[in-house]
Write a protein that holds these residues in place. Structure first.
Motif, PDB file in Angstrom:
ATOM      1  N   UNK A   1      -3.778  -5.859   5.993  1.00  0.00           N
ATOM      2  CA  UNK A   1      -4.571  -6.970   5.467  1.00  0.00           C
ATOM      3  C   UNK A   1      -5.706  -7.392   6.393  1.00  0.00           C
ATOM      4  N   UNK A   2      -5.439  -7.356   7.723  1.00  0.00           N
ATOM      5  CA  UNK A   2      -6.474  -7.738   8.680  1.00  0.00           C
ATOM      6  C   UNK A   2      -7.667  -6.791   8.591  1.00  0.00           C
ATOM      7  N   UNK A   3      -7.362  -5.502   8.503  1.00  0.00           N
ATOM      8  CA  UNK A   3      -8.438  -4.513   8.388  1.00  0.00           C
ATOM      9  C   UNK A   3      -9.173  -4.684   7.058  1.00  0.00           C
ATOM     10  N   UNK A   4      -8.422  -4.972   6.001  1.00  0.00           N
ATOM     11  CA  UNK A   4      -9.048  -5.197   4.687  1.00  0.00           C
ATOM     12  C   UNK A   4     -10.023  -6.370   4.762  1.00  0.00           C
TER      13      UNK A   4
ATOM     14  N   UNK B   1     -11.593  -7.411   7.496  1.00  0.00           N
ATOM     15  CA  UNK B   1     -12.741  -6.958   8.291  1.00  0.00           C
ATOM     16  C   UNK B   1     -13.690  -6.104   7.458  1.00  0.00           C
ATOM     17  N   UNK B   2     -13.121  -5.317   6.543  1.00  0.00           N
ATOM     18  CA  UNK B   2     -13.932  -4.436   5.700  1.00  0.00           C
ATOM     19  C   UNK B   2     -14.483  -5.164   4.483  1.00  0.00           C
ATOM     20  N   UNK B   3     -14.123  -6.446   4.368  1.00  0.00           N
ATOM     21  CA  UNK B   3     -14.604  -7.236   3.237  1.00  0.00           C
ATOM     22  C   UNK B   3     -14.026  -6.803   1.894  1.00  0.00           C
ATOM     23  N   UNK B   4     -12.819  -6.250   1.899  1.00  0.00           N
ATOM     24  CA  UNK B   4     -12.225  -5.805   0.636  1.00  0.00           C
ATOM     25  C   UNK B   4     -10.911  -6.529   0.303  1.00  0.00           C
TER      26      UNK B   4
ATOM     27  N   UNK C   1       0.862  -1.178   0.000  1.00  0.00           N
ATOM     28  CA  UNK C   1       0.000   0.000   0.000  1.00  0.00           C
ATOM     29  C   UNK C   1       0.902   1.233   0.000  1.00  0.00           C
ATOM     30  N   UNK C   2       0.800   1.999  -1.061  1.00  0.00           N
ATOM     31  CA  UNK C   2       1.577   3.238  -1.148  1.00  0.00           C
ATOM     32  C   UNK C   2       0.774   4.349  -0.463  1.00  0.00           C
TER      33      UNK C   2
END
Ligand code: C2E
Ligand code: MG
Ligand code: MG
Ligand code: MG
Length: 278
Positions: free
Chosen positions: A76-79, A81-84, A62-63
């Motif tokens: 990645x964990x947050x991604x 959780x956000x379903x993305x 992620x830039x």
């Protein structure tokens, strides 16, 4: 008692800061997807016997506008959780296909690129339809899947998707093998093309005879079933030599190269690796 109360307040303050920070990262991540802030790095894999470039793993970055280049452990964990997470996987796959075209135009031969696929994506009923829209040539792309996907409830959708993925000429690789609780027999029943032996198993092979024997048997079982092995986290040439002796097929790790940008990878492929192979 007073101290206990202080500690409690300290705890809630910390927790509050964490929640606010988490929320901010989540907002920034969603904005980052809109703003095309996600890019890939490429880490080469070499044939243990011939030293030729034999594969590449694409790793997402992620830039971030203020924090610079972030590795997946930061988002990645947050991604998920956000379903993305699946959206990120799709961006990486499309980037890889574009970069494969650029390499072809530059006359750089890149054997195969492996992309990491989150388990959620494998449960997606529409995954195959989406893949069919892309121009993927057989043997050009591999999907890296973690062993835990074979343990969960959506077994039927996963099995069906795996079959169709293979049908599209995409290789299946089991990532991080040795960190989960699946048996090697169970995993190999899915007939993957490759088994990636996790860094945690690879690291101790020089000083621990037991761990060395374990890695040797994994390689032997895989070979007897026609499955190639890839060692990940190969950090020294001593490790590389030992893995070659144990019969491991492919080597990936800092001993050879860190994950590289498109430009860095292309230059090394032209200047160093092509010559090493010649
Ligand atoms: P992984 O798939 O097991 O990838 C290997 C990780 O080990 C990478 O970390 C790589 O930079 C690192 N590595 C490679 N060689 C060495 C070495 O010699 N020593 C050490 N200590 N580390 C080494 P990275 O890029 O931070 O990625 C971490 C994890 O994030 C990956 O582990 C993978 O599970 C996940 N990931 C990366 N890209 C994607 C993606 O596009 N989609 C999804 N869903 N997950 C991804
Ligand atoms: Mg991987
Ligand atoms: Mg891995
Ligand atoms: Mg790993």
């Amino acid at each position: 008692k007073a101290m206990g109360r202080n500690r409690y307040e300290f705890f809630t303050q910390n927790l509050q800061a964490e929640i606010v920070g988490h929320k901010r990262t989540a907002d920034e991540l969603l904005a980052g997807l809109e703003n095309h802030e996600f890019t890939t790095r490429y880490q080469p894999q070499f044939d243990a016997r011939t030293s030729q470039l034999a594969g590449v793993e694409a790793l997402v970055r992620w830039n971030h506008p203020h924090l610079g280049i972030l590795t997946p452990d930061r988002f990645l964990r947050i991604a998920e959780e956000l379903n993305v997470a699946a959206t990120i996987d799709q961006i990486v796959l499309e980037t890889v296909l574009k970069d494969l075209k650029r390499w072809a135009e530059l006359g750089v031969s890149v054997p195969r690129v492996s992309v990491n696929v989150s388990s959620r994506r494998l449960h997606d009923e529409k995954l195959i339809e989406g893949l069919k829209l892309l121009d993927i040539r057989p043997g050009q792309i591999a999907f890296e899947l973690v062993e835990s996907i074979f343990l969960d409830e959506h077994e039927d959708v996963v099995a069906r998707n795996l079959e169709q993925i293979s049908g599209l000429g995409i290789d299946i690789e089991i990532d991080d093998f040795g960190t989960g609780h699946t048996s090697i027999v169970g995993v190999l029943k899915l007939k993957p093309q490759r088994l990636k032996i996790d860094r945690q198993l690879v690291m101790p092979i020089l000083h621990s005879p037991q761990e060395r024997a374990l890695v040797r048997s994994i390689i032997d079982i895989a070979r007897s079933l026609g499955v190639e092995t890839v060692a990940e986290g190969v950090e020294s040439m001593q490790h590389a030599a030992m893995l070659r002796e144990l019969g491991c097929d492919l080597l990936q790790g800092y001993a050879f190269a860190r994950p590289l940008s498109f430009a860095e990878f292309t230059e090394a492929a032209i200047v160093r690796w092509a010559r090493a192979a010649a």
